[in-house]
Design a protein around this motif. Structure first.
Motif, mmCIF file in Angstrom:
data_model
loop_
_atom_site.group_PDB
_atom_site.id
_atom_site.type_symbol
_atom_site.label_atom_id
_atom_site.label_comp_id
_atom_site.label_asym_id
_atom_site.label_seq_id
_atom_site.Cartn_x
_atom_site.Cartn_y
_atom_site.Cartn_z
ATOM 1 N N PHE A 272 0.812 -1.212 0.000
ATOM 2 C CA PHE A 272 0.000 0.000 0.000
ATOM 3 C C PHE A 272 0.852 1.272 0.000
ATOM 4 N N SER A 273 2.147 1.130 -0.264
ATOM 5 C CA SER A 273 3.044 2.288 -0.179
ATOM 6 C C SER A 273 2.696 3.366 -1.204
ATOM 7 N N ARG A 274 2.229 2.975 -2.382
ATOM 8 C CA ARG A 274 1.857 3.981 -3.382
ATOM 9 C C ARG A 274 0.561 4.686 -2.987
ATOM 10 N N ALA A 275 -0.405 3.934 -2.544
ATOM 11 C CA ALA A 275 -1.674 4.546 -2.134
ATOM 12 C C ALA A 275 -1.454 5.529 -0.987
ATOM 13 N N LEU A 276 -0.518 5.215 -0.100
ATOM 14 C CA LEU A 276 -0.264 6.054 1.070
ATOM 15 C C LEU A 276 0.704 7.204 0.789
ATOM 16 N N ARG A 277 1.308 7.216 -0.392
ATOM 17 C CA ARG A 277 2.391 8.161 -0.692
ATOM 18 C C ARG A 277 3.493 8.039 0.365
ATOM 19 N N LEU A 278 3.865 6.829 0.662
ATOM 20 C CA LEU A 278 4.796 6.541 1.744
ATOM 21 C C LEU A 278 6.181 7.103 1.437
ATOM 22 N N SER A 279 6.744 7.835 2.394
ATOM 23 C CA SER A 279 8.073 8.425 2.184
ATOM 24 C C SER A 279 9.163 7.649 2.910
ATOM 25 N N ARG A 280 8.868 7.095 4.110
ATOM 26 C CA ARG A 280 9.872 6.370 4.899
ATOM 27 C C ARG A 280 9.260 5.109 5.481
ATOM 28 N N LEU A 281 10.092 4.069 5.553
ATOM 29 C CA LEU A 281 9.592 2.769 5.995
ATOM 30 C C LEU A 281 10.666 1.994 6.745
ATOM 31 N N ILE A 282 10.246 1.351 7.826
ATOM 32 C CA ILE A 282 11.031 0.300 8.456
ATOM 33 C C ILE A 282 10.254 -0.989 8.260
ATOM 34 N N ALA A 283 10.813 -1.893 7.449
ATOM 35 C CA ALA A 283 10.196 -3.190 7.197
ATOM 36 C C ALA A 283 11.064 -4.257 7.856
ATOM 37 N N VAL A 284 10.480 -4.995 8.780
ATOM 38 C CA VAL A 284 11.233 -5.971 9.566
ATOM 39 C C VAL A 284 10.891 -7.379 9.081
ATOM 40 N N SER A 285 11.865 -8.054 8.512
ATOM 41 C CA SER A 285 11.698 -9.417 7.981
ATOM 42 C C SER A 285 10.469 -9.528 7.086
ATOM 43 N N PRO A 286 10.326 -8.636 6.119
ATOM 44 C CA PRO A 286 9.144 -8.669 5.250
ATOM 45 C C PRO A 286 9.269 -9.724 4.159
ATOM 46 N N GLN A 287 8.137 -10.112 3.610
ATOM 47 C CA GLN A 287 8.114 -10.975 2.434
ATOM 48 C C GLN A 287 7.894 -10.112 1.192
ATOM 49 N N TYR A 288 8.486 -10.523 0.094
ATOM 50 C CA TYR A 288 8.247 -9.868 -1.185
ATOM 51 C C TYR A 288 6.904 -10.308 -1.754
ATOM 52 N N THR A 289 6.594 -11.569 -1.587
ATOM 53 C CA THR A 289 5.326 -12.155 -1.999
ATOM 54 C C THR A 289 5.246 -13.544 -1.387
ATOM 55 N N ILE A 290 4.055 -14.117 -1.414
ATOM 56 C CA ILE A 290 3.932 -15.535 -1.048
ATOM 57 C C ILE A 290 3.415 -16.331 -2.239
ATOM 58 N N ALA A 291 3.391 -15.699 -3.417
ATOM 59 C CA ALA A 291 2.901 -16.370 -4.623
ATOM 60 C C ALA A 291 3.810 -17.548 -4.964
#
Length: 267
Positions: free
Chosen positions: A102-121
């Protein structure tokens, strides 16, 4: 503090606190052991006390935010974010994926992502079989290339000894080149365990709020807390033996014993 439901669906929910803040901080619920209900969640006061509005987004089930309400939530988030001069976020594992999605919808400028997944596809990461919900995942609707804001800045924290987390981090940086990779050895999943165990979790949010936010600073925080972290030494002992380094494993065991006996150093 009053909660305002900015999205109240059957599958997704977004709750806003301190709506009058000039800047917006967004959190995403991570995967839970027993899904099927929304959680009661209050504001992150470390952020609202500094003038931030806090938005918490959660799915009812462990569907990785990808369902029949995803597009409607995106529209609501886009409209909401337009009312704030700055938007930042933090997410763990599934929550880290949600922040990217949702980073585009939120116009996200800064993020801390902790052990995130790229996808589960399964078609993209067939070697990652950790998530039973992967078979129902809509790869197109969950595509980070299409729906992510590729210029978002910040850090991706991960334990490089966890092969799947390393692989996902590399995928993410390829799509989001302004996110710095931060290797927190023996941090586990999520990789912030040593930092949290050392009582410095709020320091991460302070970096997101006040800066500077970079991989070197987070790594320094991890290193400063690992000395007294049982999590770190337990994981180091296991990794050392798995990699054929029994002396390092024995040293880690000795350090653990010292912590158990109340000694801060091992002679």
């Amino acid at each position: 503090m009053q909660e305002t439901r900015v999205f109240d669906g059957a599958k997704l929910r977004a709750s806003l606190f301190n709506a009058g803040g000039e800047r917006l901080f967004v959190t995403f619920r991570q995967r839970v052991a027993v899904a099927g209900e929304f959680e009661d969640r209050g504001p992150v006061r470390n952020m609202t006390a500094h003038g931030y509005a806090h938005l918490h987004i959660q799915p009812r089930n462990n569907d990785w935010y990808i369902n029949s309400e995803t597009k409607a939530l995106s529209r609501s988030l886009k409209e909401l974010a337009n009312g704030y001069q700055d938007v930042s976020a933090m997410g763990f594992s599934m929550g880290g994926y949600g922040a990217l999605r949702f980073s585009r919808a939120l116009r996200l400028s800064r993020l801390i992502a902790v052990s995130p997944q790229y996808t589960i596809a399964p078609g993209v990461v067939p070697y990652d079989r950790r998530r039973k919900e992967a078979e129902a995942f809509d790869e197109a609707l969950g595509d980070l290339i299409r729906y992510g804001r590729h210029g978002v800045q910040g850090v991706v924290l991960f334990d490089p000894f966890r092969k799947m987390d390393l692989s996902h981090a590399m995928f993410i940086q390829a799509v989001f080149p302004d996110l710095q990779l931060c290797r927190l050895s023996c941090g586990g999943h999520p990789a912030s365990q040593v930092i949290r165990e050392g009582g410095s979790f709020w320091d991460l949010q302070s970096m997101l709020r006040d800066g500077p936010l970079n991989a070197a600073r987070v790594l320094d925080l991890h290193r400063s807390r690992r000395r007294l972290s049982r999590t770190y030494w337990q994981k180091l002992a296991r990794v050392a033996r798995q990699r054929g380094r029994p002396q390092l494993g024995a040293a880690a065991d000795a350090w653990l014993q010292g912590l158990a006996e109340g000694r801060e150093t091992v002679q």
